[in-house]
Design a protein around this motif. Structure first.
Motif, PDB file in Angstrom:
ATOM      1  N   UNK A  58      38.455  36.768  42.481  1.00  0.00           N
ATOM      2  CA  UNK A  58      38.859  36.871  41.083  1.00  0.00           C
ATOM      3  C   UNK A  58      39.993  35.881  40.852  1.00  0.00           C
ATOM      4  N   UNK A  59      39.633  34.719  40.333  1.00  0.00           N
ATOM      5  CA  UNK A  59      40.630  33.713  39.994  1.00  0.00           C
ATOM      6  C   UNK A  59      41.269  34.043  38.661  1.00  0.00           C
ATOM      7  N   UNK A  60      42.256  33.263  38.294  1.00  0.00           N
ATOM      8  CA  UNK A  60      42.991  33.525  37.059  1.00  0.00           C
ATOM      9  C   UNK A  60      42.079  33.438  35.835  1.00  0.00           C
ATOM     10  N   UNK A 109      45.795  45.624  36.071  1.00  0.00           N
ATOM     11  CA  UNK A 109      46.906  44.715  36.340  1.00  0.00           C
ATOM     12  C   UNK A 109      47.472  44.162  35.035  1.00  0.00           C
ATOM     13  N   UNK A 110      48.798  44.155  34.938  1.00  0.00           N
ATOM     14  CA  UNK A 110      49.457  43.624  33.754  1.00  0.00           C
ATOM     15  C   UNK A 110      49.401  42.103  33.757  1.00  0.00           C
ATOM     16  N   UNK A 111      49.520  41.497  34.938  1.00  0.00           N
ATOM     17  CA  UNK A 111      49.417  40.050  35.067  1.00  0.00           C
ATOM     18  C   UNK A 111      48.587  39.728  36.300  1.00  0.00           C
ATOM     19  N   UNK A 112      48.004  38.531  36.312  1.00  0.00           N
ATOM     20  CA  UNK A 112      47.156  38.127  37.423  1.00  0.00           C
ATOM     21  C   UNK A 112      48.000  37.847  38.655  1.00  0.00           C
ATOM     22  N   UNK A 113      47.508  38.286  39.803  1.00  0.00           N
ATOM     23  CA  UNK A 113      48.131  37.937  41.076  1.00  0.00           C
ATOM     24  C   UNK A 113      47.024  37.770  42.102  1.00  0.00           C
ATOM     25  N   UNK A 141      41.282  45.042  38.301  1.00  0.00           N
ATOM     26  CA  UNK A 141      41.805  43.862  37.606  1.00  0.00           C
ATOM     27  C   UNK A 141      42.278  44.198  36.195  1.00  0.00           C
ATOM     28  N   UNK A 142      41.565  45.089  35.524  1.00  0.00           N
ATOM     29  CA  UNK A 142      41.962  45.456  34.169  1.00  0.00           C
ATOM     30  C   UNK A 142      43.235  46.295  34.148  1.00  0.00           C
ATOM     31  N   UNK A 155      31.397  44.738  31.656  1.00  0.00           N
ATOM     32  CA  UNK A 155      32.136  43.594  32.187  1.00  0.00           C
ATOM     33  C   UNK A 155      31.708  43.334  33.628  1.00  0.00           C
ATOM     34  N   UNK A 156      31.515  44.400  34.388  1.00  0.00           N
ATOM     35  CA  UNK A 156      31.089  44.257  35.787  1.00  0.00           C
ATOM     36  C   UNK A 156      29.711  43.600  35.862  1.00  0.00           C
ATOM     37  N   UNK A 157      28.788  44.029  35.021  1.00  0.00           N
ATOM     38  CA  UNK A 157      27.450  43.426  35.014  1.00  0.00           C
ATOM     39  C   UNK A 157      27.515  41.967  34.597  1.00  0.00           C
ATOM     40  N   UNK A 158      28.340  41.673  33.600  1.00  0.00           N
ATOM     41  CA  UNK A 158      28.419  40.298  33.086  1.00  0.00           C
ATOM     42  C   UNK A 158      29.052  39.348  34.088  1.00  0.00           C
ATOM     43  N   UNK A 159      30.001  39.822  34.879  1.00  0.00           N
ATOM     44  CA  UNK A 159      30.693  38.951  35.823  1.00  0.00           C
ATOM     45  C   UNK A 159      30.077  38.957  37.210  1.00  0.00           C
ATOM     46  N   UNK A 160      29.223  39.942  37.499  1.00  0.00           N
ATOM     47  CA  UNK A 160      28.623  40.025  38.825  1.00  0.00           C
ATOM     48  C   UNK A 160      29.553  40.642  39.855  1.00  0.00           C
ATOM     49  N   UNK A 161      30.608  41.298  39.389  1.00  0.00           N
ATOM     50  CA  UNK A 161      31.560  41.943  40.280  1.00  0.00           C
ATOM     51  C   UNK A 161      31.326  43.445  40.317  1.00  0.00           C
TER      52      UNK A 161
END
Length: 100
Positions: free
Chosen positions: A38-40, A76-80, A73-74, A59-65
């Motif tokens: 999961x990149x930024x 998280x307040x900010x990406x890390x 990931x949702x 979202x999971x189906x659309x991203x393949x995750x």
């Protein structure tokens, strides 16, 4: 709202020339190196899809995750970037020279 979701989903590599939910391929740059699944950009895209009204499963189906990955990931307040925990000392580490 549906147009926003369709515009976002159209940009996802998991849906280009494949099926929804197809596995995500991650190439490793070199020996011992890892590239985050999961990149930024993907993290931001998941947040945009969710804000546009898509469900976590959608979202999971659309991203393949996996759904749990999307949910984490949702939250998280900010990406890390993901980092593995440091290696702990094992029971046999004190005897490594003798064992070798």
């Amino acid at each position: 709202m549906q147009q926003t979701i369709e515009a976002e989903v159209g940009d996802l590599p998991a849906l280009q020339g494949g099926e929804i939910g197809s596995p995500v391929r991650v190439s490793l740059p070199g020996v011992g190196g890892e590239e985050p699944v999961v990149g930024k950009e993907r993290w931001e895209q998941m947040h945009r899809l969710k804000a546009a009204g898509m469900t976590v499963s959608g979202v999971a189906r659309a991203t393949g995750l996996d759904r749990k990955t999307v949910r984490r990931c949702l939250r998280q307040v900010r990406w890390q970037a993901y980092r593995r925990p440091g290696r702990r000392e094992g029971l046999l580490d004190a005897h490594r020279e003798w064992l070798a």
